[in-house]
Scaffold this active site. Sequence first.
Site, PDB file in Angstrom:
ATOM      1  N   GLU A 143      49.079  82.613  25.013  1.00  0.00           N
ATOM      2  CA  GLU A 143      48.482  82.771  26.350  1.00  0.00           C
ATOM      3  C   GLU A 143      47.445  83.893  26.433  1.00  0.00           C
ATOM      4  O   GLU A 143      47.407  84.635  27.410  1.00  0.00           O
ATOM      5  CB  GLU A 143      49.595  83.002  27.395  1.00  0.00           C
TER       6      GLU A 143
HETATM    7  C1  ACM Z   1      55.362  81.524  25.730  1.00  0.00           C
HETATM    8  O1  ACM Z   1      56.242  80.907  26.361  1.00  0.00           O
HETATM    9  N1  ACM Z   1      54.313  82.027  26.351  1.00  0.00           N
HETATM   10  C2  ACM Z   1      55.469  81.735  24.303  1.00  0.00           C
END
Ligand code: ACM
Length: 548
Positions: A354
């Site tokens: 992310e």
């Molecule tokens: C995640 O759930 N951002 C690894």
Amino acid sequence: MRQRRTIPRLIGSLLLVATAGVGCGEATADSRYAGTGTDGKAAAAAEPEVRPLGRIVPVPASVTPEGEPYTLTRATRIGVDSASRESKALGRYLAGLLRPATGFPLPVVDEAGARGGIRLRLSPGDTALGDEGYRLRSGPGGVTLTAREPAGLFRGVQTLRQQLPSAVERNSVQAGPWKIAGGTITDTPRYAYRGAMLDVARHFFTVDEVKRYIDQLALYKINTLHLHLSDDQGWRIAVDSWPRLTTYGGSTEVGGGPGGFYTKEEYREIVRYAASRYQEVIPEIDLPGHTNAALASYAELNCDGVAPPLYTGIKVGFSSLCVPKPVTYDFVDDVIREIAALTPGRYLHIGGDEAHSTSHADYVTFMDKVQPLVAKYGKKVVGWHQLTGTKPAEGALVQYWGLDRTPAAEKERVAAAARNGTGLVLSPADRSYLDMKYTKDTPLGLAWAGYVEVRRSYDWDPATYLPGAPADSVRGVEAPLWTETLATMDDLDVMAFPRLPGIAELGWSPASTHDWETYKVRLAEQAPRFEAMGIDYYRSPQVPWPGE
Ligand code: ACM
């Protein structure tokens, strides 16, 4: 809301039990399950005096019931190889597990003095048992656990423990009798990596709380504890060269509570405790995104030189280390050096998920500079699967956390990395994320990956899960527990249980044993154990809980 399960239905399910090598004719439901409980609880009433051999979680690879049970008594001794420090420690661990509920002294003695007792035997020549396998032989004349390595004895002790009545988990003396079914179990794990992750960044959990989780994981033969030690909301591990990471960056958490952090000695204590349960700790410092706590602590880490405020919400993807600045790599080098020095395990997890506020070019530049730092300090890289957007380092593991609906191109990128030799740890978010709500009515948890009922979390095959990834690239599975909405141990319990044992079984048990209909019955039989251990759990209507 909870669906009632009738006794005939329970008995019907019991008769379906047919795990590898288990003869089920011997253990008929009426003889084993019609007893009356000693404490009047419905769950206890459903327990047999002798749990059929192998009727545990994870289900063993090979089970041959034979003969009469062993009965643990006041006279039982635990025999160890007194020349081996680890063997003696395992004997003490087993005695410590069994003493409170049995009230028996259970002296730990040299093997020769344990005739008729429980013997823990190291047999280095038993190569078929591998690094974690064991053999358990039980009969009226004693119980012998044999393993090539101490880790195997430890896993075997968990089997022995689960063969005993659940009341053995209680902290005060219980009535017994304490019988272990007769026969032989020979058991080795399907995967070398069987992990659980705890997010101590969104909400902080103390050393004692982490130890409690480690003990719960141990019961299900988990061997890897991944600690998510940094995120936007908090930095949880002391780094001497950047002290404000913890004194400031660790001073809050989601919702604005006081947060917290581990001193180096506390972190070492967690690592030692995990090692005593044969679990390897993988520390994660999430980079280059998920770094608001670090950016808030040190203005110079920001591209504009201005520190943002601490963050106590639950949004993701808004923070990034400053990829062009040289100080970023001084910082990362220091952090990796200090954490690697504290960590005896092989791996260091550098996150990589992310990074929505980092351009792709910057992401590649960053990871190309940072992965070698992990090797520089003697560790191997683990990263979330976005790491396959650049070239994973030699020997790296990537942790796949996609969903059924993840675009095929993204899945193929991960599969291609796997074909090129990168190892995979599978943590599909819509199967193995323990923080996903079970249903729309689950009070805690998140639902961005969908609802994950107990059957869904168990009913998949790691070997064939990711199209195009070779089966031997799959090193194992991991169940992450993210804590945006979870603040207490009870919160952790009710989300982890009963899904965690299912992921543990996917990691341990042979594919040939995979079967929801028999699994759900063995899982239901864990309920009195959860209760004896003080573990709160979700009473999924999919599972035929005793007494319901
Ligand atoms: C995640 O759930 N951002 C690894």
